[in-house]
Write an enzyme that holds these catalytic residues in place. Structure first.
Site, mmCIF file in Angstrom:
data_model
loop_
_atom_site.group_PDB
_atom_site.id
_atom_site.type_symbol
_atom_site.label_atom_id
_atom_site.label_comp_id
_atom_site.label_asym_id
_atom_site.label_seq_id
_atom_site.Cartn_x
_atom_site.Cartn_y
_atom_site.Cartn_z
ATOM 1 N N GLY A 94 0.888 -1.189 0.146
ATOM 2 C CA GLY A 94 0.021 0.009 0.049
ATOM 3 C C GLY A 94 0.959 1.420 -0.056
ATOM 4 N N ALA A 95 0.379 2.384 0.257
ATOM 5 C CA ALA A 95 1.248 3.744 0.133
ATOM 6 C C ALA A 95 2.352 3.562 0.979
ATOM 7 C CB ALA A 95 0.062 4.741 0.474
ATOM 8 N N VAL A 96 2.144 3.235 2.335
ATOM 9 C CA VAL A 96 3.302 3.166 3.485
ATOM 10 C C VAL A 96 4.505 2.018 3.001
ATOM 11 C CG1 VAL A 96 4.209 3.196 5.659
ATOM 12 C CG2 VAL A 96 2.000 4.348 5.129
ATOM 13 N N ASN A 104 -0.846 2.652 11.317
ATOM 14 C CA ASN A 104 -1.825 3.356 12.330
ATOM 15 C C ASN A 104 -2.370 2.592 13.525
ATOM 16 O OD1 ASN A 104 -1.412 6.137 11.319
ATOM 17 N ND2 ASN A 104 -3.245 5.822 10.107
ATOM 18 N N LYS A 121 1.225 9.805 18.477
ATOM 19 C CA LYS A 121 0.208 9.434 17.037
ATOM 20 C C LYS A 121 -1.075 9.192 17.096
ATOM 21 C CE LYS A 121 0.308 9.365 12.537
ATOM 22 N NZ LYS A 121 0.516 8.080 11.793
HETATM 23 O O1 PAF Z 1 -3.971 8.316 9.219
HETATM 24 C C1 PAF Z 1 -3.866 9.232 8.265
HETATM 25 O O2 PAF Z 1 -4.279 9.838 7.554
HETATM 26 C C2 PAF Z 1 -2.579 10.032 8.994
HETATM 27 O O3 PAF Z 1 -1.778 9.335 10.086
HETATM 28 C C3 PAF Z 1 -2.694 11.706 9.533
HETATM 29 C C4 PAF Z 1 -1.425 11.910 10.314
HETATM 30 C C5 PAF Z 1 -3.763 11.637 10.351
HETATM 31 C C6 PAF Z 1 -2.777 12.450 8.301
HETATM 32 O O4 PAF Z 1 -3.830 12.285 7.282
#
Ligand code: PAF
Length: 296
Positions: free
Chosen positions: A9-11, A94, A175
């Site tokens: 994916g993107a990351v 995340n 975060k």
């Molecule tokens: O999940 C996301 O999109 C990112 O962690 C963040 C920092 C909220 C920026 O869009």
């Protein structure tokens, strides 16, 4: 070094491309049964990478897992039999709450937890846009993981800046706090991150930050609710044009990471007997949306 990136994916694509540009060997593990994948940055020549080759997994010096939090255990279980027991595993997603299950699944491997604020967007399956420069924090989750501080130099050389944290929990919580505020709010309103700077939303963001700060304090972090709010506003400003990942998940009617973001906050709040009604309401609203897709 020889890297295996789990997830393109993107990351995953961002790190795969940057590690490759820095001279490392990169192999991807994806959900499809493809033996190669093509990836490249926008306006650059794309690159073909090996994919899903167990022998390359076995020879890897490091496994970087960049799938969504709810996919982590399945992804690790799938590669486990091809993973050397000493190979460091880096989790980069995340949300929080996967590390204990991963430690039980892997039992011997050094485990490193990472968080990044780089912005990345797949504009097609093979083309990546690096939408914003950020920073990356890494830190060990078990005894052998705590000895992998060399990885911060390797990651920083590939995509600055990356720092090693003796206490990665603080970085992960900081975060998480940002994600608890920006992600459900932008997902429910279907707005860009920058719209959260509007005065009309300040009271709600303030209440969210107060609840989050109480839980963080109970977890042993030295943080004030004003800092939590300011940090989220800073990120909303720096990523004003972006759609958050949860905004996209809701837009495309995909499962979101809410259980590992606000859901994790709520579970920690319950264990400390702290009420978090505003966060709970956001959690429920996202869950209701997700349930509605199943019946659509
Ligand atoms: O999940 C996301 O999109 C990112 O962690 C963040 C920092 C909220 C920026 O869009």
């Amino acid at each position: 070094m020889r890297f295996t990136l789990v997830g393109a994916g993107a990351v995953g694509a961002l790190w795969g491309l940057k590690l490759f540009e820095a001279g490392h060997q990169v192999h991807f593990v994806t959900r499809k049964e493809e033996s190669q994948i093509t990836l490249g940055f926008e306006h650059q020549k794309p690159q073909t990478f090996s994919a899903n080759q167990p022998s390359l997994g076995e020879d890897s010096d490091c496994l970087v897992v960049c799938v969504k939090a709810f996919q982590v255990i399945d992804a690790i279980s799938a590669v486990k039999s091809h993973l050397h027991p000493d190979t460091p595993v880096v989790l980069m997603h995340n949300g929080m709450g996967t590390a204990n299950d991963v430690l039980q699944t892997l039992d011997t491997n050094p485990l490193v937890l990472a968080t990044t604020s780089h912005g990345a967007l797949k504009i097609s399956p093979s083309v990546l846009r690096h939408t914003g420069l950020g920073e990356t924090r890494l830190g060990g989750a078990n005894v052998s993981g705590k000895q992998c501080d060399f990885l911060a130099d390797v990651f920083s050389h590939a995509l600055p800046s990356a720092k090693w944290e003796k206490d990665i929990q603080t970085a992960l919580w900081r975060k998480l706090a940002v994600n608890c505020m920006i992600n459900p709010m932008t997902a429910l309103r279907q707005c860009q991150n920058g719209e959260l700077l509007s005065d009309s939303l300040r009271e709600q963001l303030n209440t969210l930050s107060e609840e989050i700060a109480l839980v963080m304090q109970a977890e042993g972090l030295n943080v004030a609710s004003g800092d939590v709010l300011q940090h989220a506003l800073q990120v909303a400003k720096a990523t004003a044009e972006n759609h958050s990942s949860m905004n996209r998940d809701v837009h495309f009617k995909r499962r979101s990471e809410i259980d590992f973001i606000t859901g994790y906050l709520i579970s920690r709040a319950e264990s400390h007997d702290i009420a978090v009604p505003e966060n709970r309401a956001l959690y429920q609203a996202i869950k209701n949306l997700e349930l509605s897709y199943d019946h659509a």
